[in-house]
Design an enzyme around this catalytic site. Structure first.
Site, mmCIF file in Angstrom:
data_model
loop_
_atom_site.group_PDB
_atom_site.id
_atom_site.type_symbol
_atom_site.label_atom_id
_atom_site.label_comp_id
_atom_site.label_asym_id
_atom_site.label_seq_id
_atom_site.Cartn_x
_atom_site.Cartn_y
_atom_site.Cartn_z
ATOM 1 N N LYS A 74 34.878 70.674 40.047
ATOM 2 C CA LYS A 74 34.517 70.542 41.465
ATOM 3 C C LYS A 74 33.640 71.716 41.917
ATOM 4 C CE LYS A 74 38.731 67.957 42.582
ATOM 5 N NZ LYS A 74 39.481 68.169 41.325
ATOM 6 N N ARG B 75 49.957 62.407 35.845
ATOM 7 C CA ARG B 75 51.416 62.473 35.814
ATOM 8 C C ARG B 75 52.111 61.225 35.276
ATOM 9 N NH1 ARG B 75 51.947 65.252 41.657
ATOM 10 N NH2 ARG B 75 49.825 64.440 41.741
#
Length: 233
Positions: free
Chosen positions: A67, A211
């Site tokens: 980012k 996750r």
């Protein structure tokens, strides 16, 4: 409906793990099921950049989720070195000047530059608190238009916004969607989430799942289940 083999490269497993040792173990466990991995801040600052190079040198696709956002020259120099690392995808925030600098720096390479629109952990209240005048959906679409103008390789957005983004950017740009949660799973800190099948139907080209896979007891089975969901779209 696609076969699992044809959509395997469209699943990006987020190696959101604290150590390279644990990431190496995850990659071993997912061998034959996953072929594309995301490395973000957590792992990058624990030796993950060298690990990213190792994966790429062995032919594995790597999405470096950094980012980037800085002055034009700094962004450009960073992108030049990331190109040399052999990465497949790289994120930067969708600010027009940063995107323009990155595109110029990556010109002639195979690096796909992805414009991060609005983080999937943010809702309208979060946007107001951060000082934005737009709601998340409006800002995503505005930034998608700017990324198209800058000739970026793709967009990162919530899968709930993927269909609207796809209408703006057309069929060729990547639309990469995090915040993917299999049916019935915990959303965690994500606020704008979508199931794998719905994300594919909405126009996503790649799904980022962390996750639900790396946090599973049986990672290979978890990844396989997500691929099966994707194949139903």
């Amino acid at each position: 409906m696609s076969s699992i083999d044809t959509i395997r490269d469209r699943l990006i497993v987020g190696l959101d793990l604290p150590t390279v040792k644990e990431a190496e173990r995850a990659v071993r466990e997912l061998e034959g099921t996953a072929s594309f991995y995301k490395i973000g801040y957590q792992l990058a600052f624990a030796g993950g950049l060298d690990f990213a190079r190792e994966l790429a040198s062995g032919g594995t696709k790597v999405f470096l989720d950094m980012k980037l956002l800085d002055i034009d020259n700094t962004v450009a120099k960073g992108v030049e070195n990331i190109v040399k690392m052999g990465m497949t995808m790289l994120t930067l925030h969708a600010y027009p000047k940063a995107m323009k600098a990155a595109v110029e720096a990556a010109r002639g390479s195979d690096l796909c530059l992805l414009a991060v629109t609005v983080l999937t952990s943010m809702d309208e209240k979060d946007m107001i608190d951060a000082g934005y005048e737009y709601d998340p959906h409006t800002l995503v679409l505005r930034r998608a238009e700017q990324a198209l103008t800058a000739k970026m390789g793709g967009i990162v957005c919530s899968a709930s916004e993927a269909s609207a983004v796809r209408r703006i950017v057309g069929p060729n740009m990547a639309v990469v969607t995090p915040g993917i949660r299999p049916s019935g799973s915990d959303h965690g800190d994500q606020k704008r989430v979508v199931t794998p099948a719905d994300a594919m139907r909405n126009g996503s080209s790649h799904l980022v799942v962390a996750r639900p896979i790396v946090g599973a007891v049986d990672r290979k089975a978890a990844a396989q289940a997500i691929l099966e969901e994707m194949a139903k779209a």
